[in-house]
Design a protein around this motif. Structure first.
Motif, short mmCIF file in Angstrom:
data_model
loop_
_atom_site.label_atom_id
_atom_site.label_comp_id
_atom_site.label_asym_id
_atom_site.label_seq_id
_atom_site.Cartn_x
_atom_site.Cartn_y
_atom_site.Cartn_z
N ASN A 125 57.16 13.71 -31.86
CA ASN A 125 56.53 14.28 -30.34
C ASN A 125 55.56 15.21 -30.61
O ASN A 125 55.50 16.08 -29.59
CB ASN A 125 57.96 14.63 -29.50
N THR A 131 50.42 14.24 -33.32
CA THR A 131 50.88 12.89 -33.34
C THR A 131 50.66 12.14 -32.18
O THR A 131 50.10 11.16 -32.05
CB THR A 131 52.41 12.71 -33.66
N GLN A 132 51.10 12.81 -31.10
CA GLN A 132 50.73 12.18 -29.72
C GLN A 132 49.33 11.93 -29.35
O GLN A 132 48.90 10.97 -28.67
CB GLN A 132 51.50 13.05 -28.44
N ARG A 190 47.83 8.97 -31.10
CA ARG A 190 48.44 7.79 -30.60
C ARG A 190 47.52 7.65 -29.22
O ARG A 190 47.15 6.42 -29.00
CB ARG A 190 49.90 7.90 -30.21
N ALA A 191 47.32 8.44 -28.36
CA ALA A 191 46.38 8.66 -27.41
C ALA A 191 44.87 8.09 -27.76
O ALA A 191 44.50 7.15 -26.96
CB ALA A 191 46.31 9.74 -26.59
N ASN A 248 50.36 1.73 -27.60
CA ASN A 248 50.68 2.92 -28.14
C ASN A 248 51.27 4.18 -27.29
O ASN A 248 52.20 5.05 -27.52
CB ASN A 248 49.37 3.64 -28.64
N TRP A 262 55.08 4.07 -28.05
CA TRP A 262 55.54 5.09 -28.77
C TRP A 262 55.52 6.58 -28.50
O TRP A 262 56.23 7.31 -28.81
CB TRP A 262 54.67 5.00 -30.17
N MET A 263 54.56 6.81 -27.70
CA MET A 263 54.36 8.17 -27.01
C MET A 263 55.61 8.55 -26.26
O MET A 263 56.30 9.57 -26.50
CB MET A 263 53.19 8.21 -26.30
N ASN A 316 58.88 8.42 -28.58
CA ASN A 316 59.15 9.58 -29.35
C ASN A 316 59.31 10.98 -28.39
O ASN A 316 59.96 12.04 -28.88
CB ASN A 316 58.15 9.73 -30.36
N ALA A 317 58.97 10.95 -27.20
CA ALA A 317 58.92 12.02 -26.25
C ALA A 317 60.48 12.08 -25.97
O ALA A 317 60.96 13.25 -25.87
CB ALA A 317 58.11 11.77 -25.03
N PRO A 337 62.61 12.40 -30.13
CA PRO A 337 61.80 12.80 -31.27
C PRO A 337 62.15 12.47 -32.47
O PRO A 337 61.38 12.10 -33.55
CB PRO A 337 61.81 14.13 -31.02
#
Lengths: 369, 466
Positions: free
Chosen positions: B201, B205-206, B209-210, B227, B230-231, B234-235, B238
């Motif tokens: 998170n 990494t976020q 993904r964005a 994606n 996954w954001m 994992n938010a 984490p």
């Protein structure tokens, strides 16, 4: 043709025969681990061979295993390595090898011969009974758990059916996750025990097994230190992860789980014995240990975790109930149990009541333990 | 013997004691092995192995060829001129010789064994090249061996194995052997995990993904909203697929009877830094069993920077029981001249940084462990280098569906000639549905290892095993 017990120096030939018939690459070390028990102190192992012109053309083995009931510890044997070269079928070699081994069992006090097989007819002819069929408890982590499950059935489901299975699995996975989230012991705030990963067989394993029988009754494999060392910690295939629950210094229970080569998680064994004066009961410990196995195998990358459910032994019923509350499903698919009562079986109480046996996947006495 | 020859001899001897039987070590030590000039080699007339040390080798490998050996093939290059006198015999044959044998029993290598091996262990390729990538690295594509397809040849191991077999043959019947019988031990896997990201998170990494969501738009393609999943996941969780994978990897390795080392990344953050910070490190250290090693993943900005390196090291030393003794550079930032003396000055005993980020391969031509050469003193530095051979994504990017087959080949080859293969697998690549191509790969690699009866050793254990 000569039907006899294996002679010294024939291990490699027997292993080569197995590898040739099954197209496998089992090593001699693995063969020795399978059949040379570190517990059974008899120089002549119960491994029958058919030899023709110096060539091994048939094998049938017993793996001597100690079991325990209310009267104590006794010897039994797991039937293993049933194999006859297809060019020699129809010559009653299977029966001859078994006769030799039945004699061995009677002479050496092996009370029961047991095993698991899809091919029951030949065993029935020898006097085996089919007291149960194994079924499974199953917790899916991903839709990739479907092929290994279906592979066992030997059927190709086709594209449409496979898609439907995928949707079904995803739904089942969601339901399981929800049930697990609601019922896992962390949520329940249960923390009366310390969990440890075992790096060697616990010294008090035998004592746990004895308490287990006192609490739950029936019959089960005597999992003492020597047995767990042999089957789990010296396993040349896969050394199952063992997580144990301790109350202070007392071993209250353990769970053993593995990740198979097929990517499936396997619940190898579970034992719990809790005295009545505790603030927790067997259900609590079972929930704690089963949760550990779910999280443990999931983090190892398993597609799913599955274990055996065999009969109505009281502890089996506890596992099934707790597993159900954690999101496991019960799948009625498995292999037949074959059981033969040798001469010494008559000495045991309830010798013919297989429903009193507690059976887990460790009974396979194979890759997983 | 020159200092260079003495250094190489010690590295060969230590290598043999690590990967061969005691009998092989004794055989090597009791055999007459002479490092001498080519001219002396040609005029030696006694049962001995004479290795010429005065023939310079070109940086570009010259005329590689294959020789059958102990169930595999050796790939020597830079052949030496064949002896002119007729009393010498090329073995196993004149078209692809490994040795020349004089009728008096003298054996001399048919390729430039000394220069090839010494040059590889002393990073000659990169010392003589100015080529570096944007991170300051000498990557595989800059190596002359890359152009010749020789990066996956463990030339040092092959040379050492040939030498052992030659000594065995010399003892047996006065002629070099081309098999090792029971002299070679099982192949060794040195498993390690760079803990770059422990929680999925972090902002970088976020953001990545964005970026992946909209990236296809640049090429007029549909965005990839997947994606977002996954954001979000994992938010909420984490550690999922990152920290959680650490315990999964340990259990998996335990199942196979293997151990590994975890290299922890701490210190400054940022795109190339410790994205997850240090807050999860105490939990991770607690999760790693005693038999596994914990080392330092030298942060990107600590590369040859004394203060930053010391700060990172101090932070880890404060929380790692027993302190830090081994490590690997983040992004493989490694300077062949300066890094090893630099690391030695901080008390690092074992390093695994000499690997490639863009290809799999033996950067120093060795699958195993060696002490780097200090040109100033002419002696070995007091630090061990275990060059990384395979990195998870690199293997899969390079070989795709043939990754397992390639791994099997490399391990099997080492099984025939003795050696260790250092394999890096990041926890975030172990079991992460976001990276579908990597799912199950580590498990399958360990299954291959079991089938080949590979043993595992942690870097420190391997280093001190000589």
């Amino acid at each position: 043709m000569n039907v006899r017990l294996i002679a010294e120096g024939e291990a490699e030939a027997c292993n080569d025969f197995y590898n040739r018939i099954y197209g496998k690459k089992r090593s001699l070390r693995q063969w020795k681990w399978d059949f040379y028990s570190t517990i059974y102190n008899n120089p002549r192992i119960p491994f029958a061979v058919v030899e023709d012109g110096g060539k091994i053309v048939g094998t049938q083995a017993f793996i001597p295993i100690r079991m325990i009931d209310e009267d104590g510890v006794f010897w039994t044997a797991k039937s293993e390595e049933t194999l006859v070269d297809h060019n020699y079928r129809g010559k009653k070699l299977f029966e001859q090898m078994y006769q030799l081994l039945f004699d061995y069992a009677n002479k050496n006090g092996l009370a029961y011969i047991w095993g698991f097989t899809p091919a029951t007819r030949a065993f029935k002819r020898l006097g085996f009974v089919i007291p149960a069929v194994t079924s499974q408890i199953f917790y899916p982590f991903s839709r990739r758990s479907i092929p290994p499950l279906l592979e066992r059935t030997g059927k190709d489901p086709g594209l449409v059916k496979s898609g439907l299975f995928g949707i079904g699995c995803n739904l089942a996975r969601m339901v399981s996750s929800l049930r697990f989230a609601l019922n896992n012991p962390m949520r329940a705030g249960f923390s009366g025990l310390e969990l440890r990963t075992l790096e060697s067989a616990p010294e008090d394993a035998g004592h746990l097994c004895e308490r287990f029988i006192r609490q739950w009754g029936g019959v089960t494999i005597y999992r003492d230190t020597a047995y767990l060392r042999w089957r789990i910690f010296q396993n040349p295939y896969l050394r199952a992860v063992m997580r144990a629950a301790y109350d202070g210094d007392q071993l209250v229970g353990y769970i053993a789980y593995s990740l198979g080569d097929d990517g499936m998680g396997y619940l190898v064994d579970l034992m719990i014995a809790v005295s009545e004066d505790k603030s927790y009961d067997a259900n609590d410990v079972a929930r704690l240990l089963l949760s550990e196995a779910v999280i443990g195998t999931r983090n190892m990358g398993a597609h799913a975790i599955r274990g055996w459910r065999v009969n109505d032994h009281p502890f089996d019923a506890v596992i099934t109930r707790v597993a159900g509350s954690l999101g496991f499903y019960h799948i009625r698919k498995g292999h037949a149990v074959v059981l033969y009562c040798a001469r010494d079986a008559a000495k045991r109480k309830a010798s013919d009541q297989f429903g009193r046996w507690f059976v887990s996947r460790i009974y396979t006495e194979g890759v997983f333990g | 013997m020159t200092r260079a020859a003495e250094y190489l001899w010690i590295q060969i001897r230590d290598h043999v004691s690590r990967f061969f039987s005691k009998e092989a070590t004794t055989l090597l030590e009791s055999s007459r092995i002479i490092f001498a000039s080519y001219d002396q080699a040609m005029h030696t007339r006694q049962p001995a192995v004479v290795i010429p040390i005065d023939i310079p080798a070109p940086v570009e490998p010259n005329t590689p060829y294959r020789v059958p050996f102990n169930g595999t093939h050796l790939t020597p290059w830079n052949p030496l001129p064949a002896p002119s006198q007729g009393e010498w015999q090329a073995l196993p044959d004149a078209s692809a010789p490994l040795w020349y044998r004089h009728q008096a029993g003298t054996i001399t290598p048919a390729w430039n064994l000394f220069a090839n091996l010494f040059d590889l262990l002393t990073f000659r390729e990169e010392r003589e090249s100015q080529a570096r990538d944007c991170h300051g690295r000498f990557v595989a594509r800059f190596s002359p061996r890359y152009r010749e397809g020789l990066l996956e040849v463990p030339a040092f191991n092959e040379g050492a194995a040939a030498l052992v077999a030659a000594c065995a043959g010399l003892r047996r019947n006065g002629s070099p052997a081309f098999d090792l019988e029971d002299l070679v031990g099982p192949p060794v896997a040195v498993l390690s995990h760079d803990c770059d990201i422990l929680a999925g998170n972090d902002i970088w990494t976020q953001l990545i993904r964005a970026h992946r969501i909209v990236q296809p738009l640049k090429r007029a393609r549909l965005p990839r909203p997947g994606n977002l999943w996954w954001m979000i996941s994992n938010a909420i969780l984490p550690k999922r697929f990152y920290f959680d994978n650490v315990t999964g990897m340990i259990n998996l390795e335990r199942e196979f009877g293997y151990t590994s080392s975890f290299y922890l990344l701490n210190g400054s953050g940022g795109r190339y830094g410790a994205r997850s910070g240090s807050k999860l490190l105490p939990d991770l250290i607690e999760a790693v069993p005693e038999q596994w090693d914990i080392g330092m993943h030298y942060n990107y900005d600590t590369h040859l920077h004394h203060e930053r390196f010391q700060t990172q090291l101090d932070e880890l030393n404060a929380i790692v029981p027993g302190g830090i003794k081994c490590g690997r550079a983040h992004y493989f930032r490694f300077d062949s001249k300066k890094s090893l003396p630099f690391l030695e000055s901080f008390g690092i005993e074992c390093d695994e940084s000499a690997g490639y980020s863009d290809r799999i391969g033996y950067r120093c031509g060795i699958g195993g462990c060696f002490q780097p050469y200090d040109a100033a003193s002419g002696k070995a530095l007091n630090i061990y280098e275990i060059p990384a051979v395979i990195m998870d994504t690199t293997l899969v990017d390079q070989y795709g569906e043939k990754s397992l087959a390639r791994f099997r080949y490399l391990m099997n080859h080492l099984g025939c000639i003795g050696g260790a293969l250092s394999l890096i697998f990041h926890p975030g690549n172990f079991h992460n549905p976001e990276l579908r191509r990597m799912l199950g790969i580590y498990h399958k690699l360990l299954i291959e290892c079991r089938q080949l009866e590979v043993q595992s050793q942690t870097p420190l254990a391997l280093a001190i095993s000589a």
